[in-house]
Structure formats: C-alpha cells, structure tokens
Write an enzyme that holds these catalytic residues in place. Structure first.
Site, PDB file in Angstrom:
ATOM      1  N   PHE A 114      11.897  -1.193   2.931  1.00  0.00           N
ATOM      2  CA  PHE A 114      13.215  -0.558   2.973  1.00  0.00           C
ATOM      3  C   PHE A 114      13.090   0.944   3.218  1.00  0.00           C
ATOM      4  O   PHE A 114      12.037   1.529   2.978  1.00  0.00           O
ATOM      5  CB  PHE A 114      13.950  -0.757   1.635  1.00  0.00           C
ATOM      6  CG  PHE A 114      14.196  -2.203   1.309  1.00  0.00           C
ATOM      7  CD1 PHE A 114      15.233  -2.906   1.914  1.00  0.00           C
ATOM      8  CD2 PHE A 114      13.373  -2.880   0.411  1.00  0.00           C
ATOM      9  CE1 PHE A 114      15.460  -4.245   1.623  1.00  0.00           C
ATOM     10  CE2 PHE A 114      13.590  -4.229   0.115  1.00  0.00           C
ATOM     11  CZ  PHE A 114      14.642  -4.902   0.720  1.00  0.00           C
ATOM     12  N   ILE A 115      14.196   1.522   3.685  1.00  0.00           N
ATOM     13  CA  ILE A 115      14.293   2.985   3.750  1.00  0.00           C
ATOM     14  C   ILE A 115      15.275   3.413   2.663  1.00  0.00           C
ATOM     15  O   ILE A 115      16.424   2.985   2.657  1.00  0.00           O
ATOM     16  CB  ILE A 115      14.812   3.482   5.114  1.00  0.00           C
ATOM     17  CG1 ILE A 115      13.872   3.032   6.238  1.00  0.00           C
ATOM     18  CG2 ILE A 115      14.977   5.003   5.104  1.00  0.00           C
ATOM     19  CD1 ILE A 115      14.375   3.384   7.641  1.00  0.00           C
ATOM     20  N   LYS A 116      14.800   4.219   1.712  1.00  0.00           N
ATOM     21  CA  LYS A 116      15.692   4.807   0.724  1.00  0.00           C
ATOM     22  C   LYS A 116      16.139   6.154   1.266  1.00  0.00           C
ATOM     23  O   LYS A 116      15.300   6.934   1.729  1.00  0.00           O
ATOM     24  CB  LYS A 116      14.970   5.028  -0.616  1.00  0.00           C
ATOM     25  CG  LYS A 116      14.947   3.828  -1.546  1.00  0.00           C
ATOM     26  CD  LYS A 116      13.914   2.784  -1.174  1.00  0.00           C
ATOM     27  CE  LYS A 116      12.492   3.263  -1.359  1.00  0.00           C
ATOM     28  NZ  LYS A 116      11.480   2.289  -0.948  1.00  0.00           N
ATOM     29  N   TYR A 150      -8.674  11.224  -3.777  1.00  0.00           N
ATOM     30  CA  TYR A 150      -9.376  10.326  -2.852  1.00  0.00           C
ATOM     31  C   TYR A 150     -10.568  11.033  -2.213  1.00  0.00           C
ATOM     32  O   TYR A 150     -10.526  12.238  -1.952  1.00  0.00           O
ATOM     33  CB  TYR A 150      -8.411   9.853  -1.755  1.00  0.00           C
ATOM     34  CG  TYR A 150      -7.851   8.447  -1.979  1.00  0.00           C
ATOM     35  CD1 TYR A 150      -7.672   7.936  -3.260  1.00  0.00           C
ATOM     36  CD2 TYR A 150      -7.506   7.643  -0.894  1.00  0.00           C
ATOM     37  CE1 TYR A 150      -7.159   6.653  -3.453  1.00  0.00           C
ATOM     38  CE2 TYR A 150      -6.996   6.361  -1.077  1.00  0.00           C
ATOM     39  CZ  TYR A 150      -6.828   5.868  -2.355  1.00  0.00           C
ATOM     40  OH  TYR A 150      -6.336   4.606  -2.529  1.00  0.00           O
ATOM     41  N   ASP A 168       3.413   7.786  -0.218  1.00  0.00           N
ATOM     42  CA  ASP A 168       4.373   7.477  -1.283  1.00  0.00           C
ATOM     43  C   ASP A 168       3.729   7.682  -2.648  1.00  0.00           C
ATOM     44  O   ASP A 168       4.343   8.232  -3.568  1.00  0.00           O
ATOM     45  CB  ASP A 168       4.944   6.057  -1.130  1.00  0.00           C
ATOM     46  CG  ASP A 168       3.873   4.978  -0.974  1.00  0.00           C
ATOM     47  OD1 ASP A 168       2.687   5.295  -0.798  1.00  0.00           O
ATOM     48  OD2 ASP A 168       4.255   3.786  -1.041  1.00  0.00           O
ATOM     49  N   THR A 175       7.243  -3.115  -2.738  1.00  0.00           N
ATOM     50  CA  THR A 175       6.560  -4.191  -2.038  1.00  0.00           C
ATOM     51  C   THR A 175       5.150  -4.357  -2.617  1.00  0.00           C
ATOM     52  O   THR A 175       4.700  -5.465  -2.886  1.00  0.00           O
ATOM     53  CB  THR A 175       6.482  -3.859  -0.537  1.00  0.00           C
ATOM     54  OG1 THR A 175       7.808  -3.577  -0.079  1.00  0.00           O
ATOM     55  CG2 THR A 175       5.897  -4.999   0.251  1.00  0.00           C
TER      56      THR A 175
HETATM   57  N1  LIG Z   1      19.366  -2.102  -4.254  1.00  0.00           N
HETATM   58  C1  LIG Z   1      18.202  -2.646  -3.897  1.00  0.00           C
HETATM   59  N2  LIG Z   1      17.924  -2.822  -2.579  1.00  0.00           N
HETATM   60  C2  LIG Z   1      16.754  -3.349  -2.181  1.00  0.00           C
HETATM   61  N3  LIG Z   1      15.815  -3.739  -3.036  1.00  0.00           N
HETATM   62  C3  LIG Z   1      16.017  -3.604  -4.360  1.00  0.00           C
HETATM   63  C4  LIG Z   1      17.220  -3.025  -4.849  1.00  0.00           C
HETATM   64  N4  LIG Z   1      17.141  -3.006  -6.204  1.00  0.00           N
HETATM   65  C5  LIG Z   1      15.965  -3.558  -6.524  1.00  0.00           C
HETATM   66  N5  LIG Z   1      15.294  -3.943  -5.444  1.00  0.00           N
HETATM   67  C6  LIG Z   1      13.975  -4.599  -5.432  1.00  0.00           C
HETATM   68  O1  LIG Z   1      13.026  -3.584  -5.168  1.00  0.00           O
HETATM   69  C7  LIG Z   1      11.905  -4.125  -4.466  1.00  0.00           C
HETATM   70  C8  LIG Z   1      11.580  -3.186  -3.308  1.00  0.00           C
HETATM   71  O2  LIG Z   1      11.248  -1.943  -3.871  1.00  0.00           O
HETATM   72  P1  LIG Z   1      11.168  -0.609  -3.018  1.00  0.00           P
HETATM   73  O3  LIG Z   1      12.463  -0.394  -2.333  1.00  0.00           O
HETATM   74  O4  LIG Z   1      10.648   0.421  -3.946  1.00  0.00           O
HETATM   75  O5  LIG Z   1      10.091  -1.116  -1.959  1.00  0.00           O
HETATM   76  P2  LIG Z   1       9.471  -0.469  -0.680  1.00  0.00           P
HETATM   77  O6  LIG Z   1       9.694   0.997  -0.652  1.00  0.00           O
HETATM   78  O7  LIG Z   1       9.861  -1.226   0.509  1.00  0.00           O
HETATM   79  O8  LIG Z   1       8.007  -0.822  -0.989  1.00  0.00           O
HETATM   80  P3  LIG Z   1       6.820   0.198  -1.278  1.00  0.00           P
HETATM   81  O9  LIG Z   1       7.374   1.208  -2.247  1.00  0.00           O
HETATM   82  O10 LIG Z   1       5.733  -0.625  -1.876  1.00  0.00           O
HETATM   83  O11 LIG Z   1       6.539   0.750   0.051  1.00  0.00           O
HETATM   84  C9  LIG Z   1      12.298  -5.533  -4.039  1.00  0.00           C
HETATM   85  O12 LIG Z   1      11.616  -6.479  -4.863  1.00  0.00           O
HETATM   86  C10 LIG Z   1      13.782  -5.599  -4.320  1.00  0.00           C
HETATM   87  O13 LIG Z   1      14.150  -6.881  -4.785  1.00  0.00           O
HETATM   88  C1  LIG Z   2      -0.251   0.960  -0.867  1.00  0.00           C
HETATM   89  C2  LIG Z   2       0.960   1.259  -0.027  1.00  0.00           C
HETATM   90  C3  LIG Z   2       1.093   0.213   1.068  1.00  0.00           C
HETATM   91  C4  LIG Z   2       2.174   1.153  -0.949  1.00  0.00           C
HETATM   92  O1  LIG Z   2       3.340   1.514  -0.319  1.00  0.00           O
HETATM   93  C5  LIG Z   2       0.908   2.692   0.567  1.00  0.00           C
HETATM   94  O2  LIG Z   2       0.730   3.622  -0.453  1.00  0.00           O
HETATM   95  C6  LIG Z   2      -0.190   2.829   1.580  1.00  0.00           C
HETATM   96  O3  LIG Z   2      -0.048   2.420   2.702  1.00  0.00           O
HETATM   97  N1  LIG Z   2      -1.335   3.418   1.151  1.00  0.00           N
HETATM   98  C7  LIG Z   2      -2.517   3.621   1.951  1.00  0.00           C
HETATM   99  C8  LIG Z   2      -3.700   3.055   1.253  1.00  0.00           C
HETATM  100  C9  LIG Z   2      -4.059   3.782  -0.017  1.00  0.00           C
HETATM  101  O4  LIG Z   2      -3.209   4.389  -0.680  1.00  0.00           O
HETATM  102  O5  LIG Z   2      -5.254   3.746  -0.363  1.00  0.00           O
HETATM  103  K   LIG Z   3       8.179   3.423  -1.501  1.00  0.00           K
END
Ligand SMILES: Nc1ncnc2c1ncn2[C@@H]1O[C@H](COP(=O)(O)OP(=O)(O)OP(=O)(O)O)[C@@H](O)[C@H]1O
Ligand SMILES: CC(C)(CO)[C@@H](O)C(=O)NCCC(=O)O
Ligand SMILES: [K+]
Length: 248
Positions: free
Chosen positions: A11-13, A92, A101, A124
């Site tokens: 997702f994009i926040k 690292y 992130d 994720t």
């Molecule tokens: N309003 C929402 N919209 C989308 N996902 C949500 C929401 N609230 C909770 N979630 C949950 O959050 C999770 C995704 O989290 P987040 O948006 O932090 O992920 P991401 O940024 O795509 O992944 P990562 O941070 O690992 O890159 C999913 O399991 C989803 O079900």
């Molecule tokens: C682990 C994820 C995929 C989580 O979003 C991200 O932080 C990423 O792509 N990291 C690069 C690998 C690392 O952090 O070692």
């Molecule tokens: K993220």
C-alpha cells in the site's frame, strides 16, 4: 502544504501536513499510483511540496515521482540511504541495503524515545530494529507479516480457503480456533505475538528495563497485547521521513 508518502510493499500511505505547524490536515491509504493521484486531486488545496520513502524498485519510485510532477507540478524529495542521520548510526555492514522504511521508523523511534528503543513494524513484512541509548543501530529482524503468512497458507494447501469478512470476524478472540478461518487467523497472530515477546526479551537482555518500545504498521494493534508497555505510533515512518528529508 506538504504531501508525504510511505510507499510500502502493498500500500501507499499518504498524508498532507501544514508546512509551518506540522499539523496533519488529510491522509489515507491507497493501493495504486492512480488512486493516489485521485486522492490528491480531491484535496481542497494542492500540496506545494512532497517527500516520500519507498521500498519499491527504482523504476516504480521514479514513475510515481514523474506522475506527481506531471499532475501537480511537485518536485518530489525521495529519502535516500544514509550512514548517519540526527545522531543515529546505520548498523548494516552495507548501509545502502537497510530497508528505508526500517531506517526511517528507527530514526523516528529514537527521536521519540530519546534513548534506547525497540522499533517493530507490522506490515506485509514484520520487522524489529534495535537502537542503543547513544544512537547506534544494532541491527534487526525481518519476518513474514500477517498478509504473507496467511497467503502462504492459502496458496500452499488445498483446504485452507476463506474470505476476508470471515477473517476479520475470526480475530474477535485468540482462543483455539474451531473453524479453519479461526485456526489460521489466530494462529498467525500468535506467531506475531511470539515474535514480539522474543524481541522484548532480547531488548531486556541488552538494556534491562531502560528502553522504549514503539509499534507501527497496519497490523500493530494485533500484537499490542504482547507489548503492553509499547507506544503505538501509526505515523512513525513519517516522523523519520521529516528527519531524513527536511524541506527548507
Ligand atoms: N486501513 C487499512 N488499509 C489497508 N491495510 C490495513 C488497514 N488497516 C490495517 N491494515 C492491515 O495492515 C497490513 C498492511 O500494513 P502496511 O500498510 O503497514 O503494509 P505495507 O506498507 O504494504 O507493508 P510493509 O510496511 O511491510 O512494506 C495488512 O495486513 C492490512 O490488513
Ligand atoms: C523488509 C522490507 C521488505 C519491509 O518492508 C523492506 O524494509 C526492504 O525491502 N528491506 C531491504 C532489506 C533489508 O532491510 O535488509
Ligand atoms: K511500510
């Protein structure tokens, strides 16, 4: 107005903050670049500046920047890997490999904690990072998060099948499941909570009780009971983004 973006794996926040006071005036979560453009179009006032962090490919990130330039005339500032920011040193061996992130969440975490901290992000992927009192990042851990665990089970078994609505209902309790959806959804939450407890134990071994725990990411609330002392900070990556990309 400043547009801020956290481009995660799924997702994009996004959010818009007032440039002077830093107050949040709008925000949301979208699942595509096009949906983001539509959300920004719908704002009462167009943002003048933009900063973003992305864990996507260079091409995808450049594509999004170009789209924002084209539609809104924005000159996008993209967070870059760094060895040190605001007194925090990247742990690292190759600082460029640390996910941005994670880097921004731990920058934000150290800033809010003002000392040793354990930062955990449940998206994720699930991630934990450790920062000592003097700002040294000690490294961290990466595991599958809730979406990946459940999709692995659904993909690699024949008889695990259920819909999103029943998944949500299943999480009203963490008692042993009496249906497939309860067994899987609750089982995965127990995995994440076990992850949290072992990170807490590790941090206690390092720092005793002298550290702050920060939780962020879309699934932070699912693990909160495993870390009752934690601060839940949904915008933690944005706190770090402002530190890494000051706009003046
Ligand atoms: N309003 C929402 N919209 C989308 N996902 C949500 C929401 N609230 C909770 N979630 C949950 O959050 C999770 C995704 O989290 P987040 O948006 O932090 O992920 P991401 O940024 O795509 O992944 P990562 O941070 O690992 O890159 C999913 O399991 C989803 O079900
Ligand atoms: C682990 C994820 C995929 C989580 O979003 C991200 O932080 C990423 O792509 N990291 C690069 C690998 C690392 O952090 O070692
Ligand atoms: K993220």
């Amino acid at each position: 107005m400043i547009l801020e973006l956290d481009c995660g794996n799924s997702f994009i926040k996004w959010r818009v903050i007032h440039a002077a006071q830093g107050a949040v005036v709008a925000g949301g979560i979208v699942d595509s670049d096009q949906a983001l453009v539509a959300a920004v179009m719908a704002l009462p006032e167009a943002p003048k500046r933009c900063r973003l962090v992305s864990v996507r490919s260079e091409e995808e990130t450049a594509g999004l920047s170009a789209l924002l330039a084209q539609h809104f005339g924005l000159n996008v500032v993209v967070a870059q890997p760094a060895k040190e920011v605001c007194g925090v040193r990247n742990g690292y061996e190759d600082y460029q490999r640390l996910g941005l992130d994670r880097w921004l969440a731990l920058l934000g975490g150290y800033h809010l904690a003002g000392g040793a901290c354990l930062v955990m992000d449940f998206g994720t992927a699930a991630k934990a990072d450790f920062v000592s009192a003097d700002g040294e990042h000690l490294g961290g851990f990466i595991c599958p998060g809730m979406p990946l665990m459940r999709s692995q089970l659904r993909t690699h078994t024949r008889r695990i099948r259920y819909d999103d609505a029943s998944a949500e209902r299943a999480l009203s309790s963490l008692a042993p499941g009496r249906s497939t959806v309860e067994a899987v959804e609750r089982g995965c939450v127990h995995m994440l909570q076990g992850f949290v407890r072992s990170q807490l134990e590790y941090a206690q071994g390092l720092w005793g009780d002298d550290f702050t725990v920060l939780l962020t990411g879309g699934d932070a609330l699912l693990v909160q009971e495993a870390a009752p002392q934690a601060r839940v900070v949904p915008d933690l990556v944005f706190v770090g983004l402002a530190m890494a990309c000051p706009l003046d």
